[in-house]
Design a protein around this motif. Sequence first.
Motif, PDB file in Angstrom:
ATOM      1  N   ALA A 231       0.831  -1.207   0.000  1.00  0.00           N
ATOM      2  CA  ALA A 231       0.000   0.000   0.000  1.00  0.00           C
ATOM      3  C   ALA A 231       0.863   1.254   0.000  1.00  0.00           C
ATOM      4  CB  ALA A 231      -0.924  -0.024   1.210  1.00  0.00           C
ATOM      5  N   LYS A 232       2.012   1.174   0.707  1.00  0.00           N
ATOM      6  CA  LYS A 232       2.905   2.340   0.768  1.00  0.00           C
ATOM      7  C   LYS A 232       3.642   2.513  -0.563  1.00  0.00           C
ATOM      8  CE  LYS A 232       4.196   2.083   5.457  1.00  0.00           C
ATOM      9  NZ  LYS A 232       5.249   1.546   6.286  1.00  0.00           N
ATOM     10  N   GLU A 233       4.215   1.412  -1.015  1.00  0.00           N
ATOM     11  CA  GLU A 233       5.057   1.503  -2.212  1.00  0.00           C
ATOM     12  C   GLU A 233       4.230   1.678  -3.491  1.00  0.00           C
ATOM     13  OE1 GLU A 233       8.747  -0.887  -4.349  1.00  0.00           O
ATOM     14  OE2 GLU A 233       7.875  -1.724  -2.522  1.00  0.00           O
ATOM     15  N   PHE A 234       3.073   1.048  -3.512  1.00  0.00           N
ATOM     16  CA  PHE A 234       2.252   1.086  -4.728  1.00  0.00           C
ATOM     17  C   PHE A 234       0.833   1.583  -4.406  1.00  0.00           C
ATOM     18  CE2 PHE A 234       5.147  -2.599  -5.222  1.00  0.00           C
ATOM     19  CZ  PHE A 234       5.847  -2.204  -6.347  1.00  0.00           C
ATOM     20  N   PRO A 235       0.661   2.863  -4.203  1.00  0.00           N
ATOM     21  CA  PRO A 235      -0.692   3.336  -3.886  1.00  0.00           C
ATOM     22  C   PRO A 235      -1.632   3.133  -5.073  1.00  0.00           C
ATOM     23  CG  PRO A 235       0.796   5.181  -4.227  1.00  0.00           C
ATOM     24  CD  PRO A 235       1.625   3.951  -4.315  1.00  0.00           C
ATOM     25  N   LYS A 236      -2.874   2.801  -4.763  1.00  0.00           N
ATOM     26  CA  LYS A 236      -3.838   2.534  -5.858  1.00  0.00           C
ATOM     27  C   LYS A 236      -5.063   3.422  -5.675  1.00  0.00           C
ATOM     28  CE  LYS A 236      -6.591  -1.417  -6.639  1.00  0.00           C
ATOM     29  NZ  LYS A 236      -6.641  -2.859  -6.678  1.00  0.00           N
ATOM     30  N   GLU A 237      -5.358   4.193  -6.696  1.00  0.00           N
ATOM     31  CA  GLU A 237      -6.518   5.072  -6.627  1.00  0.00           C
ATOM     32  C   GLU A 237      -7.671   4.421  -7.385  1.00  0.00           C
ATOM     33  OE1 GLU A 237      -7.950   9.448  -8.065  1.00  0.00           O
ATOM     34  OE2 GLU A 237      -5.835   8.916  -8.352  1.00  0.00           O
ATOM     35  N   VAL A 238      -8.786   4.277  -6.701  1.00  0.00           N
ATOM     36  CA  VAL A 238      -9.963   3.669  -7.348  1.00  0.00           C
ATOM     37  C   VAL A 238     -11.081   4.713  -7.415  1.00  0.00           C
ATOM     38  CG1 VAL A 238     -11.631   1.773  -7.298  1.00  0.00           C
ATOM     39  CG2 VAL A 238      -9.343   1.429  -6.353  1.00  0.00           C
ATOM     40  N   VAL A 239     -11.607   4.908  -8.615  1.00  0.00           N
ATOM     41  CA  VAL A 239     -12.717   5.853  -8.763  1.00  0.00           C
ATOM     42  C   VAL A 239     -13.973   5.056  -9.113  1.00  0.00           C
ATOM     43  CG1 VAL A 239     -13.542   7.919  -9.978  1.00  0.00           C
ATOM     44  CG2 VAL A 239     -11.082   7.525  -9.713  1.00  0.00           C
ATOM     45  N   CYS A 240     -15.038   5.340  -8.385  1.00  0.00           N
ATOM     46  CA  CYS A 240     -16.294   4.638  -8.681  1.00  0.00           C
ATOM     47  C   CYS A 240     -17.098   5.465  -9.687  1.00  0.00           C
ATOM     48  CB  CYS A 240     -17.065   4.416  -7.388  1.00  0.00           C
ATOM     49  SG  CYS A 240     -18.581   3.529  -7.722  1.00  0.00           S
ATOM     50  N   VAL A 241     -17.324   4.869 -10.852  1.00  0.00           N
ATOM     51  CA  VAL A 241     -18.011   5.584 -11.930  1.00  0.00           C
ATOM     52  C   VAL A 241     -19.337   4.881 -12.219  1.00  0.00           C
ATOM     53  CG1 VAL A 241     -17.833   6.390 -14.319  1.00  0.00           C
ATOM     54  CG2 VAL A 241     -15.777   6.195 -12.939  1.00  0.00           C
ATOM     55  N   GLN A 242     -20.357   5.694 -12.473  1.00  0.00           N
ATOM     56  CA  GLN A 242     -21.641   5.098 -12.881  1.00  0.00           C
ATOM     57  C   GLN A 242     -21.948   5.525 -14.301  1.00  0.00           C
ATOM     58  OE1 GLN A 242     -24.965   5.624 -10.282  1.00  0.00           O
ATOM     59  NE2 GLN A 242     -23.917   4.689  -8.548  1.00  0.00           N
ATOM     60  N   TYR A 243     -22.397   4.596 -15.095  1.00  0.00           N
ATOM     61  CA  TYR A 243     -22.802   4.946 -16.459  1.00  0.00           C
ATOM     62  C   TYR A 243     -24.035   4.151 -16.863  1.00  0.00           C
ATOM     63  CZ  TYR A 243     -20.241   0.789 -18.240  1.00  0.00           C
ATOM     64  OH  TYR A 243     -19.794  -0.488 -18.497  1.00  0.00           O
ATOM     65  N   LYS A 244     -24.719   4.695 -17.914  1.00  0.00           N
ATOM     66  CA  LYS A 244     -25.933   4.037 -18.410  1.00  0.00           C
ATOM     67  C   LYS A 244     -25.687   3.537 -19.821  1.00  0.00           C
ATOM     68  CE  LYS A 244     -29.728   6.632 -16.256  1.00  0.00           C
ATOM     69  NZ  LYS A 244     -30.747   7.637 -16.593  1.00  0.00           N
ATOM     70  N   LEU A 245     -26.360   2.483 -20.183  1.00  0.00           N
ATOM     71  CA  LEU A 245     -26.229   1.939 -21.545  1.00  0.00           C
ATOM     72  C   LEU A 245     -27.600   1.769 -22.177  1.00  0.00           C
ATOM     73  CD1 LEU A 245     -23.639  -0.990 -21.641  1.00  0.00           C
ATOM     74  CD2 LEU A 245     -23.396   1.265 -22.628  1.00  0.00           C
ATOM     75  N   LYS A 246     -27.630   1.967 -23.497  1.00  0.00           N
ATOM     76  CA  LYS A 246     -28.887   1.720 -24.217  1.00  0.00           C
ATOM     77  C   LYS A 246     -28.585   0.975 -25.520  1.00  0.00           C
ATOM     78  CE  LYS A 246     -28.896   6.079 -26.768  1.00  0.00           C
ATOM     79  NZ  LYS A 246     -29.592   7.283 -27.147  1.00  0.00           N
TER      80      LYS A 246
END
Lengths: 322, 303
Positions: A231-246
């Motif tokens: 976690a220290k050496e390799f920080p990971k950023e996670v973004v929660c995205v919502q999308y719609k499909l048609k």
Amino acid sequence: MQTNLNKSQAPEVNITKTGYRALFILMKLIEKPLSRDEILECLSADPIAKKDFSKDTITNTINALRLAGCIISRPTLRTGNKYILKSHPFGAILTTQQAEALQNLRENIVSTGDWELLIYLNNLYAKIARLTPDNETKNLLLNKHPLRNIDYKLINKLLFCAKTNHKLNITYLSPQNGEENFDFAPEYLTFENEKLYVWGHNKKHNEFSFLRVDRIIKINSATFITNEDKAKEFPKEVVCVQYKLKGYSAQTYAKNEHEKILQEYKNDEYSLLISANVTNKFNFFQRILSFGPDCLIISPDTIKQEFVDTLKRIKRRYDAGE
Amino acid sequence: MPENNKKIANAGLRLLIMLKELFQRPLSARELLYFIEEQTDNVYRKEVINKYLNTLKILGINLEKNKNRYSIKRNIETIEYDKMDLSLILFIQKYAANLHHEHLKENILEALQLIEKSYSPRTLALLSSKKIRTYLPQAPVVIKDENIKKFEKYCAEKLKLEIVYKENPEAKEQSFKIAPVKLSYKNGIAFLTGYCYYSNSYKLFLLENIIDAKQTPQLSMINSTGAVTFRLTGRLAHSYVLKEGDIVIQHETDSIIVSNSIEDKDLLLKRLIRYYDACEILYPTVMREKMLNLINEMENLYA
């Protein structure tokens, strides 16, 4: 009467010795290439063929095998004077249509992105390839799949290291810089657009990114790393995205492992609401771009804006183009 | 029999051609005798066949007798299948059973029967000693091909087809005149590839979106299709893996020019846009415009 009795008591008496010899030699040649002397040795050791035969007998038998459809190469110095059986017509052989049907199934599996199943299928097809009628069909089963240049041992090693928290030093064939060494902490594998990727922390670019597995030349070293150090050496950023499909994209949508369908709407223009945990925006935008106007990003606004900027950048290419 | 002067073991050859025939179809002793006589242009006593059958048995060839006909259950050359292979074979069997595409189903099931003939003794022992479970994929492969049968017929008959199609359930209906080419599955969903006479290109039709299809009496012919040319630059130019129908027509210092005349044009656009600004469609102009329209349409969603 006596003869008949003998025949029933010892069935090998009522056989064709010449036929027996032909089939016996065929079976031995299926096992491995043999020289004429080696065939003679096998025959004299066999309890039914027993007796010593002349070299001409072997030649005549090989001629019979060839005439029946076996392809047997001539014994030469290069082959150690051995007869090599290249193919034979005795057995159930798949037709080209049957092999193509199996290939149709494999192509469907490729489209699902289930790379583990694909690997198992490839292993099975490699065995079945021995039952094909010609080289073209054999090649279809052996090589017509997107993982053909990948070393399966390397995949196993990557999976093991991902599972057991190992940081790797790898040699990678970069499209721009050629061979380069860097540290990489693998986390998981994905199969997208017919390519296998390993995802993880790339120390060189200090980001969570993906590498094409077929471009990893070798793993130089593997070092265990604790979760805290990782976690220290390799920080990971996670973004929660919502999308719609048609439309078409919703109809043909195939979920990937970092997405989940939040809602399915029956009477709405957009029929799917999806949530994605995004660790690499480049890859995520690639996916969104491929849906075309069937996709609408709902949140967060920062991602929406970045996506619009990406579209503008692509458009500039056409404005500035020929 | 032999036409050249090479000496051969004749009885050996007779046994071999009989064996070859038994792999193809079940035959009675009488049929085998006729077959050998026909092949060798000679007359034999019927006991000869018993002798030949005995020879095969002694050599371990697994002869099976059913209603007086002999057949061979196992190949001479066997293959070792492990537990995973057998589990996959069950998966393939189940997959085939769910298909409505009769020809495909039949070919897969026949292939499995032939594969079974190649089981080695060790594979057979494995089968009888352990319970083999059907392979379970990460996500179940659901087949959606309920209306495939008539398209299977259309593809086989090779007549021009007039279809009414909706790109998606909400889209307007469109008419196409096509040559049906082939049926395929993507993620379990059935598609028809057709050569479209209006756009002179191949198009992939989602089977469940075809509203109506009528065969015309004209034979379908496929003309050479128009190509789309695009330039790839930077890293992508070095790492690009050619797709089906791609041809590199020019190599430049930091770019390549690729031409594709096979891929469905709409799907090609969706593929090329994934390459961001590392890709530019060069030709035809109509495809450049289509790409610009596609980008504008996407941009407008956020305006």
